[in-house]
Write a protein that holds these residues in place. Structure first.
Motif, PDB file in Angstrom:
ATOM      1  N   GLY B  34      25.519  37.739  72.211  1.00 55.86           N
ATOM      2  CA  GLY B  34      25.439  38.947  71.391  1.00 55.86           C
ATOM      3  C   GLY B  34      26.506  39.974  71.732  1.00 55.86           C
ATOM      4  N   GLU B  35      26.436  41.087  71.037  1.00 61.38           N
ATOM      5  CA  GLU B  35      27.471  42.120  71.166  1.00 61.38           C
ATOM      6  C   GLU B  35      27.405  42.844  72.509  1.00 61.38           C
ATOM      7  N   LEU B  36      26.200  43.023  73.051  1.00 57.56           N
ATOM      8  CA  LEU B  36      26.102  43.677  74.362  1.00 57.56           C
ATOM      9  C   LEU B  36      26.781  42.824  75.428  1.00 57.56           C
ATOM     10  N   SER B  37      26.481  41.533  75.418  1.00 55.54           N
ATOM     11  CA  SER B  37      27.119  40.621  76.366  1.00 55.54           C
ATOM     12  C   SER B  37      28.632  40.694  76.225  1.00 55.54           C
ATOM     13  N   ASP B 131      35.998  34.021  77.200  1.00 57.81           N
ATOM     14  CA  ASP B 131      35.960  34.997  76.116  1.00 57.81           C
ATOM     15  C   ASP B 131      36.156  34.324  74.761  1.00 57.81           C
ATOM     16  N   ILE B 132      37.071  33.349  74.724  1.00 58.23           N
ATOM     17  CA  ILE B 132      37.277  32.605  73.475  1.00 58.23           C
ATOM     18  C   ILE B 132      35.986  31.884  73.088  1.00 58.23           C
ATOM     19  N   ALA B 133      35.384  31.221  74.077  1.00 60.03           N
ATOM     20  CA  ALA B 133      34.133  30.493  73.810  1.00 60.03           C
ATOM     21  C   ALA B 133      33.061  31.453  73.315  1.00 60.03           C
ATOM     22  N   ALA B 134      32.993  32.645  73.918  1.00 58.91           N
ATOM     23  CA  ALA B 134      31.979  33.623  73.522  1.00 58.91           C
ATOM     24  C   ALA B 134      32.177  34.054  72.072  1.00 58.91           C
ATOM     25  N   GLU B 135      33.428  34.250  71.669  1.00 61.86           N
ATOM     26  CA  GLU B 135      33.698  34.650  70.289  1.00 61.86           C
ATOM     27  C   GLU B 135      33.273  33.547  69.315  1.00 61.86           C
ATOM     28  N   GLU B 136      33.562  32.301  69.670  1.00 55.95           N
ATOM     29  CA  GLU B 136      33.192  31.205  68.769  1.00 55.95           C
ATOM     30  C   GLU B 136      31.668  31.065  68.677  1.00 55.95           C
ATOM     31  N   LYS B 137      30.992  31.281  69.817  1.00 55.74           N
ATOM     32  CA  LYS B 137      29.521  31.197  69.795  1.00 55.74           C
ATOM     33  C   LYS B 137      28.926  32.327  68.976  1.00 55.74           C
ATOM     34  N   TYR B 142      26.407  34.237  63.877  1.00 54.64           N
ATOM     35  CA  TYR B 142      26.426  34.972  62.598  1.00 54.64           C
ATOM     36  C   TYR B 142      26.237  34.022  61.431  1.00 54.64           C
ATOM     37  N   GLN B 143      26.870  32.864  61.511  1.00 55.60           N
ATOM     38  CA  GLN B 143      26.706  31.888  60.419  1.00 55.60           C
ATOM     39  C   GLN B 143      25.245  31.510  60.259  1.00 55.60           C
ATOM     40  N   TRP B 144      24.582  31.226  61.377  1.00 54.09           N
ATOM     41  CA  TRP B 144      23.185  30.758  61.275  1.00 54.09           C
ATOM     42  C   TRP B 144      22.266  31.892  60.811  1.00 54.09           C
ATOM     43  N   ILE B 145      22.611  33.125  61.194  1.00 54.87           N
ATOM     44  CA  ILE B 145      21.792  34.244  60.707  1.00 54.87           C
ATOM     45  C   ILE B 145      21.986  34.416  59.203  1.00 54.87           C
ATOM     46  N   ILE B 146      23.249  34.337  58.746  1.00 55.22           N
ATOM     47  CA  ILE B 146      23.507  34.443  57.298  1.00 55.22           C
ATOM     48  C   ILE B 146      22.748  33.335  56.553  1.00 55.22           C
ATOM     49  N   ARG B 162      31.288  38.517  61.385  1.00 56.42           N
ATOM     50  CA  ARG B 162      31.751  37.147  61.656  1.00 56.42           C
ATOM     51  C   ARG B 162      33.279  37.095  61.629  1.00 56.42           C
ATOM     52  N   GLU B 163      33.874  37.771  60.663  1.00 59.25           N
ATOM     53  CA  GLU B 163      35.336  37.777  60.568  1.00 59.25           C
ATOM     54  C   GLU B 163      35.976  38.409  61.807  1.00 59.25           C
ATOM     55  N   ARG B 164      35.348  39.457  62.343  1.00 58.48           N
ATOM     56  CA  ARG B 164      35.903  40.101  63.542  1.00 58.48           C
ATOM     57  C   ARG B 164      35.897  39.132  64.734  1.00 58.48           C
ATOM     58  N   GLU B 165      34.878  38.265  64.796  1.00 56.03           N
ATOM     59  CA  GLU B 165      34.845  37.271  65.881  1.00 56.03           C
ATOM     60  C   GLU B 165      36.062  36.359  65.786  1.00 56.03           C
ATOM     61  N   ILE B 166      36.412  36.009  64.546  1.00 59.30           N
ATOM     62  CA  ILE B 166      37.566  35.127  64.334  1.00 59.30           C
ATOM     63  C   ILE B 166      38.842  35.812  64.804  1.00 59.30           C
ATOM     64  N   VAL B 167      38.994  37.087  64.442  1.00 54.56           N
ATOM     65  CA  VAL B 167      40.197  37.824  64.843  1.00 54.56           C
ATOM     66  C   VAL B 167      40.252  37.960  66.368  1.00 54.56           C
TER      67      VAL B 167
END
Lengths: 72, 189
Positions: B34-37, B131-137, B142-146, B162-167
């Motif tokens: 999540g975002e806090l992590s 950090d990369i792995a965290a962004e992909e997770k 977000y995909q599963w929530i959508i 979700r898009e911000r995670e990609i960036v």
């Protein structure tokens, strides 16, 4: 395509740092970062024993690691 | 230090009272990916990372707090004024008896946030790869929530996140390239 196994950087040193500053720090950048897909027919160690002791068949994947401070 | 802007990074609109969706969304509030992590992971790692990527961790870590606020707003709006009965129907009775309508840092299964979710290994490569792995997770979450949400306006905000995670993932991958570069070779030993 050769690369170094270690990189160096120069951290900011404040005039108020209480511990004696280390002006150059290093971090390992082992070979798997650079190889992408391993190319076919990569050169191997000359003997099985060498390969066994290095933990890999291929010198290109071997990453030497020295105790910090023991670097030459 | 930080300056605070009293607005959200991207608007959050919620169409209907939906405590069940809030229960799913709380995963991005106090869950492992999540975002806090994310915020705490990056802002903590920045102290011992090489200078060239400190700024990146600083900026992305700060943005994660902006995302945390958006998630908090969503959860709050989805549950605001919901009756205990509605919360119970949504499977939130355990949350209600512990917190009333307050938000709390736990995942959708109710497990409280723990620092074990994050890591600072000190090895720059290991840290940036985490950090990369965290962004992909987070992107996957977000995909599963959508996928389980049928609130179109909420999904619009979730697609932004979700898009911000990609960036961010792209920027961290660029950080790896910076760390791999051969410049700054040590010339004196």
């Amino acid at each position: 395509m050769s690369h170094t196994n270690k990189k160096y950087w120069y951290p900011y040193v404040s005039p108020y740092d209480p511990c004696k500053p280390i002006t150059v720090k290093s971090y390992p950048t082992p070979p798997q970062l650079y190889m992408g897909f391993q190319p076919p027919n990569l050169a191997q160690f000359e003997t099985p024993k060498q390969a066994l002791f290095h933990g890999t068949l291929w010198p290109a994947l071997y990453s030497k690691y020295d105790k910090r401070g023991d670097e030459t | 230090m930080w300056y605070y802007e009293k607005k959200l990074q991207y608007p959050v609109k919620v169409r209907e009272c939906n405590p069940r969706l809030a229960k799913y969304l709380i995963e991005q509030y106090g869950g492992a990916d999540g975002e806090l992590s994310a915020a705490l992971r990056y802002l903590n790692q920045r102290y011992t990372i090489p200078g060239k990527v400190i700024g990146l961790l600083n900026d992305i870590g700060t943005e994660e707090f902006a995302h945390l606020e958006m998630i908090a707003t969503m959860v709050y709006k989805l549950t605001k004024d919901a009756s205990p009965e509605q919360l119970k129907e949504a499977g939130l009775a355990p949350h209600y008896v512990n917190h009333d309508g307050a938000l709390f840092y736990h995942n959708s299964a109710g497990n409280p946030w723990t620092a074990e979710y994050i890591q600072a290994k000190g090895d720059p490569i290991a840290d940036i790869y985490e950090d990369i792995a965290a962004e992909e997770k987070a992107r996957a979450t977000y995909q599963w929530i959508i996928n389980v949400s049928d609130d179109p306006e909420l999904n619009d905000s979730l697609r932004f996140l979700r898009e911000r995670e990609i960036v961010h993932s792209q920027r961290f991958r660029e950080a790896v390239e910076i760390l791999k570069e051969e410049r700054d070779k040590k010339t004196i030993f």
